[in-house]
Every structure is written in C-alpha cells, then in structure tokens.
Design a protein around this motif. Structure first.
Motif, mmCIF file in Angstrom:
data_model
loop_
_atom_site.group_PDB
_atom_site.id
_atom_site.type_symbol
_atom_site.label_atom_id
_atom_site.label_comp_id
_atom_site.label_asym_id
_atom_site.label_seq_id
_atom_site.Cartn_x
_atom_site.Cartn_y
_atom_site.Cartn_z
ATOM 1 N N SER A 1 0.843 -1.188 0.000
ATOM 2 C CA SER A 1 0.000 0.000 0.000
ATOM 3 C C SER A 1 0.880 1.240 0.000
ATOM 4 O O SER A 1 2.075 1.178 0.295
ATOM 5 N N LEU A 2 0.313 2.402 -0.292
ATOM 6 C CA LEU A 2 1.049 3.652 -0.343
ATOM 7 C C LEU A 2 1.629 3.993 1.017
ATOM 8 O O LEU A 2 2.740 4.522 1.123
ATOM 9 N N GLU A 3 0.874 3.642 2.107
ATOM 10 C CA GLU A 3 1.349 3.926 3.457
ATOM 11 C C GLU A 3 2.627 3.161 3.770
ATOM 12 O O GLU A 3 3.493 3.637 4.506
ATOM 13 N N ASP A 4 2.744 1.927 3.221
ATOM 14 C CA ASP A 4 3.933 1.108 3.473
ATOM 15 C C ASP A 4 5.138 1.581 2.644
ATOM 16 O O ASP A 4 6.287 1.434 3.071
ATOM 17 N N ARG A 5 4.893 2.113 1.501
ATOM 18 C CA ARG A 5 5.972 2.521 0.595
ATOM 19 C C ARG A 5 6.591 3.864 0.971
ATOM 20 O O ARG A 5 7.776 4.094 0.777
ATOM 21 N N ILE A 6 5.803 4.811 1.513
ATOM 22 C CA ILE A 6 6.289 6.161 1.820
ATOM 23 C C ILE A 6 7.485 6.153 2.769
ATOM 24 O O ILE A 6 8.479 6.836 2.513
ATOM 25 N N PRO A 7 7.482 5.390 3.878
ATOM 26 C CA PRO A 7 8.661 5.389 4.779
ATOM 27 C C PRO A 7 9.946 4.914 4.090
ATOM 28 O O PRO A 7 11.025 5.444 4.350
ATOM 29 N N LYS A 8 9.820 3.921 3.245
ATOM 30 C CA LYS A 8 11.000 3.403 2.540
ATOM 31 C C LYS A 8 11.552 4.434 1.552
ATOM 32 O O LYS A 8 12.761 4.579 1.388
ATOM 33 N N ILE A 9 10.631 5.146 0.896
ATOM 34 C CA ILE A 9 11.063 6.181 -0.043
ATOM 35 C C ILE A 9 11.773 7.306 0.699
ATOM 36 O O ILE A 9 12.808 7.812 0.275
ATOM 37 N N GLU B 1 13.364 7.059 3.585
ATOM 38 C CA GLU B 1 14.656 6.564 4.068
ATOM 39 C C GLU B 1 15.702 6.570 2.949
ATOM 40 O O GLU B 1 16.866 6.948 3.159
ATOM 41 N N HIS B 2 15.289 6.166 1.775
ATOM 42 C CA HIS B 2 16.197 6.159 0.619
ATOM 43 C C HIS B 2 16.666 7.574 0.280
ATOM 44 O O HIS B 2 17.857 7.804 0.032
ATOM 45 N N ARG B 3 15.697 8.537 0.306
ATOM 46 C CA ARG B 3 16.044 9.918 0.000
ATOM 47 C C ARG B 3 16.969 10.509 1.076
ATOM 48 O O ARG B 3 17.874 11.280 0.779
ATOM 49 N N ARG B 4 16.729 10.143 2.353
ATOM 50 C CA ARG B 4 17.551 10.651 3.449
ATOM 51 C C ARG B 4 18.990 10.163 3.313
ATOM 52 O O ARG B 4 19.936 10.936 3.493
ATOM 53 N N ARG B 5 19.174 8.874 2.990
ATOM 54 C CA ARG B 5 20.518 8.324 2.816
ATOM 55 C C ARG B 5 21.245 8.985 1.635
ATOM 56 O O ARG B 5 22.438 9.294 1.716
ATOM 57 N N LYS B 6 20.481 9.217 0.574
ATOM 58 C CA LYS B 6 21.064 9.852 -0.607
ATOM 59 C C LYS B 6 21.498 11.276 -0.287
ATOM 60 O O LYS B 6 22.584 11.736 -0.698
ATOM 61 N N ALA B 7 20.677 11.990 0.482
ATOM 62 C CA ALA B 7 20.988 13.364 0.867
ATOM 63 C C ALA B 7 22.210 13.401 1.787
ATOM 64 O O ALA B 7 23.053 14.296 1.680
#
Length: 259
Positions: free
Chosen positions: A8-16, A18-24
């Motif tokens: 679901s969208l709710e499950d995907r948002i945290p992973k997205i 986290e990925h953006r935070r690591r990239k930043a």
C-alpha cells in the motif's frame, strides 16, 4: 506476506523517505569533504610547503652543484608547482659539459636536478691552465673542476685549430683502457707530416704517430707492447708501419766508443 502482494502507499512512503535521506546524507558528506579539501589546498598553496625548500643535483662529477643550480634558474622559495621544467632543463643543457638533464619533484618540496655529463677524454695545456676536451670534441674554456684527473692524457703544444679538433675526434674513437695508459701527447709537426705527435705512456714507452691514423693504430697498442720486453724502454713508431727502437743506454754508448 503472500507472494505477489501489492504494498500500500502507506507502506511505501517510509522506505522512499529513508532512501532519499541516505542519498541526501551521502551528498552532504561529499560536499563537506570537497569543501575541506579545497580549504586544505588553499592552505597548502599559501604555506611554505608549496615552495621549493631544497634543490639537489645528481649525476654530476665535473660541474659543481652551484653552477648547475644557478644555470637552471631555480631558487629556494619559488612555487614548486609553477616551475617551468622545460625551460630549466634547457638552461642546464646549455652548459658544455652537460649531455642531458631531467627534473623530478620530491615530496614535499624538494627538486632533483638529474644530469648526465659528457666524458672528459683529455686536457689541453695552454701553458698556465688546463682545459678539458670532452667526448663530443668541445674544449671547455671555463674549467669548473679545477684539477686534472690522472686518467686523462694532457695535450701540449696544440693550438685551438683544426689539428686539435682532429686530435679530439681520434681520442674519442679509442676505448677507455687505451686512453688511461696515455700520460701526455705533444704536437710535434714535421715538414713531411704536419699531423705528427709524440706520446709518453704511463708504462714508460714513447710513441711516435700521426693524428691521421692515430686511433686506427693505437687500438692495437696493448697487443704490440705485450710482445716487448717491459724492462727495455724505447720508441714505438706507428707512423707508417709498426716497429720498436730501444733507447740508447750508457752501456751501449760505452761499447760503441770502445769499438
């Protein structure tokens, strides 16, 4: 979790997120590292570490270090990264004795001047001074060395003309073992041969020769001498053929007088 289940969208948002935070974070670390690197480079180029602190000369025997360093144009305190290597090499190779030169940088601020010299094959005597004759036939007017090596023959009574140049070329053709046994070479021209020379050897023999065939004849000197009695000294004539004439001794003179 069942196979093929769609998140679901709710499950995907945290992973997205986290990925953006690591990239930043990676990007931030890279920018901070680059910033500090630039700061360090600025400090380095402004500090004495980027300036020449020591100049060392390698490979020279005849030319003193200070002469090579002076000719190079390099000075302590110059920026080590702004030196013109090609220009410095060109300046060093202008010295008559220098065959070729190279410049290398040593950490953190040392410059190495690596040179290769022309070999000195003889010295010409002008009466008061000795000037080296190099393997390329050049006569060094300004003798930096200041002395005469034992292994190099001394040329006397020569003038700086074609005869001397011809003599230098002939010496260049001889192997070192022949050069080392020659003590002195005198220019002794005759009416029949303006290229006549007289040699005094380190082994006690005297040689009469002509410059025109000097290297061709002298290369066989060791073989010729090996056939002579080392106790009997005299003149080895190499002008036309090859023959030996012993010096006259007191005994032989007394014998001739008795007859």
């Amino acid at each position: 979790m069942e196979k093929g289940k769609v998140l679901s969208l709710e499950d995907r948002i945290p992973k997205i997120k986290e990925h953006r935070r690591r990239k930043a974070n990676r990007r931030l670390i890279f920018l901070i590292s680059l910033f500090f690197l630039l700061i360090m480079l600025v400090i380095y180029f402004q500090s004495p570490l980027s300036h020449i602190n020591e100049i060392k000369v390698e490979g020279n025997e005849s030319v003193p270090d200070k002469i090579i360093i002076k000719n190079s144009g390099l000075k302590k305190g110059n920026n080590i990264w702004k030196l013109d290597k090609k220009e410095a090499v060109k300046n060093i190779e202008e010295l008559q004795e220098i065959k070729n030169a190279k410049i290398k940088l040593g950490f953190p601020n040392t410059v190495y001047l690596q040179v290769k010299e022309f070999k000195t094959i003889a010295y010409v005597s002008t009466g008061t001074e000795f000037h080296p004759i190099l393997e390329n036939g050049l006569i060094v007017v300004n003798n930096h060395e200041g002395g005469v090596p034992v292994s190099a023959p001394i040329l006397s009574s020569f003038k700086e003309d074609g005869v001397l140049e011809h003599m230098a070329k002939e010496l260049k053709e001889l192997p070192p073992e022949i050069i080392n046994v020659i003590s002195e070479i005198y220019y002794t021209p005759k009416k029949t041969d303006k290229y006549h020379i007289t040699l005094f050897m380190n082994d006690g023999f005297e040689v009469s020769a002509t410059i025109l065939s000097f290297s061709e004849k002298m290369v066989h000197y060791p073989s010729f001498v090996s056939q002579l009695d080392p106790k009997i000294k005299g003149v080895i004539d190499l002008e036309v053929g090859s023959f030996f004439k012993a010096y006259e001794t007191k005994e032989s003179n007394n014998k001739n007088e008795g007859e």
